[in-house]
Write a protein that holds these residues in place. Structure first.
Motif, PDB file in Angstrom:
ATOM      1  N   SER A 179     -10.647   2.077  -5.594  1.00 56.13           N
ATOM      2  CA  SER A 179     -11.521   3.012  -4.881  1.00 56.13           C
ATOM      3  C   SER A 179     -12.745   2.257  -4.382  1.00 56.13           C
ATOM      4  O   SER A 179     -13.099   1.204  -4.911  1.00 56.13           O
ATOM      5  N   LYS A 229      -7.104   3.848  -2.394  1.00 53.27           N
ATOM      6  CA  LYS A 229      -5.690   3.590  -2.093  1.00 53.27           C
ATOM      7  C   LYS A 229      -5.018   3.117  -3.380  1.00 53.27           C
ATOM      8  O   LYS A 229      -5.682   2.587  -4.281  1.00 53.27           O
ATOM      9  N   GLU A 275       0.851  -1.192   0.000  1.00 52.52           N
ATOM     10  CA  GLU A 275       0.000   0.000   0.000  1.00 52.52           C
ATOM     11  C   GLU A 275       0.883   1.237   0.000  1.00 52.52           C
ATOM     12  O   GLU A 275       1.819   1.336   0.790  1.00 52.52           O
ATOM     13  N   GLU A 291      -3.173   7.038  -0.071  1.00 53.02           N
ATOM     14  CA  GLU A 291      -4.626   7.040   0.064  1.00 53.02           C
ATOM     15  C   GLU A 291      -5.190   8.373  -0.402  1.00 53.02           C
ATOM     16  O   GLU A 291      -4.498   9.398  -0.362  1.00 53.02           O
ATOM     17  N   TYR A 292      -6.441   8.352  -0.833  1.00 48.93           N
ATOM     18  CA  TYR A 292      -7.048   9.500  -1.496  1.00 48.93           C
ATOM     19  C   TYR A 292      -8.524   9.602  -1.094  1.00 48.93           C
ATOM     20  O   TYR A 292      -9.191   8.596  -0.888  1.00 48.93           O
ATOM     21  N   HIS A 293      -8.995  10.845  -1.012  1.00 48.69           N
ATOM     22  CA  HIS A 293     -10.396  11.101  -0.647  1.00 48.69           C
ATOM     23  C   HIS A 293     -11.070  11.912  -1.761  1.00 48.69           C
ATOM     24  O   HIS A 293     -10.496  12.890  -2.260  1.00 48.69           O
ATOM     25  N   TYR A 341     -13.415   6.713  -1.351  1.00 49.44           N
ATOM     26  CA  TYR A 341     -12.124   6.609  -0.671  1.00 49.44           C
ATOM     27  C   TYR A 341     -11.282   5.662  -1.520  1.00 49.44           C
ATOM     28  O   TYR A 341     -11.813   4.696  -2.093  1.00 49.44           O
TER      29      TYR A 341
END
Length: 265
Positions: free
Chosen positions: A96, A81, A67, A70-72, A79
């Protein structure tokens, strides 16, 4: 281990081509041999226990992936990764998940009905990442989801397959800019996603991206068959960091617009 990874992505690619015939044409248009390298593959899922992001990622972690970010995406209720392998020639994977609890009760009910009927261990199956939709959904349910979340509707219709593959412009022999790639793709008769401009990102954020608009393919819903947007092909150019290594992450603002490649024209 590399042979297992190669076999996995070969199967994912074949499954993707089944509903994205333009990808093979674009692949041939840009490549002069073995220079069309896959930068990354993207997946969509729901954040429900049986099929959440971690369940998909488990297939990659077992093959040595790590990993890495991460993203929002607050507006799209997502959400995400991304995962990378220590062998940089292997594709990155962007996964996502839709935050189902943030949708309307009606949409939540449809999604829970789809997932509740699945076996608890469905995501552990060896072919899960190229298995398609493991449920039946009606065209009415699809349209209901589409009115609220294109992402949810796409996932309900297409299930578990690569949402897109991505050409690494850095590895192409005949192109050295995203502008040249875009022009060749358009000259070949393919339409680009213009949401946020044809090119998302720039050298300042170390990543430039563009993509075709999704093909249309037929889905057999429980009540009828209908042609809807399927998958698309992305193009990415990465720029070096101060240490000389190419930036390997993703830019949320750009990815947000790339998601819209599957919007109905």
């Amino acid at each position: 281990m590399t042979s297992k990874i190669t076999a996995l992505f070969d199967n994912i690619w074949k499954n993707y081509l089944d509903v994205t015939p333009s990808a093979k044409q674009v692949h041939q248009l840009l490549g002069s041999g073995n220079d069309v390298i896959n930068d990354h593959v993207a997946y969509r899922t729901f954040n429900l226990e049986k099929v959440n992001l971690d369940k998909l990622a488990a297939h990659l972690l077992a093959l040595g992936y790590k990993e890495c970010g991460e993203y929002h995406f607050e507006a799209k209720k997502l959400y995400a990764k991304h995962f990378e392998h220590s062998d940089s020639t292997l594709p990155k994977v962007f996964i996502s998940e839709l935050l189902v609890e943030q949708l309307s009760e009606q949409a939540q009910a449809i999604i829970h009905k789809l997932v509740d009927g699945l076996d608890n261990d469905i995501a552990t199956r060896e072919d899960f990442l190229y298995s398609g939709a493991p449920w039946q959904v009606s065209s009415t349910e699809y349209q209901t989801l589409l009115g609220e979340s294109e992402y949810a509707a796409w996932l309900a219709a297409w299930g578990y397959r690569a949402n897109h593959f991505t050409v690494s412009i850095n590895h192409l022999e005949n192109f050295d800019s995203i502008e040249a790639v875009n022009e060749a793709v358009k000259q070949g008769g393919f339409k680009l996603n213009t949401s946020g401009g044809e090119i998302k990102g720039d050298e300042a954020v170390k990543l430039e991206q563009s993509s075709t608009l999704a093909d249309k393919a037929e889905v057999t819903f429980s009540d009828k068959t209908m042609a809807i947007p399927s998958c698309f092909y992305e193009f990415a150019k990465r720029y070096p960091l101060t240490d000389g290594e190419l930036y390997s992450g993703f830019v949320a603002a750009s990815a947000d617009k790339i998601f819209e490649s599957t919007n109905a024209a």
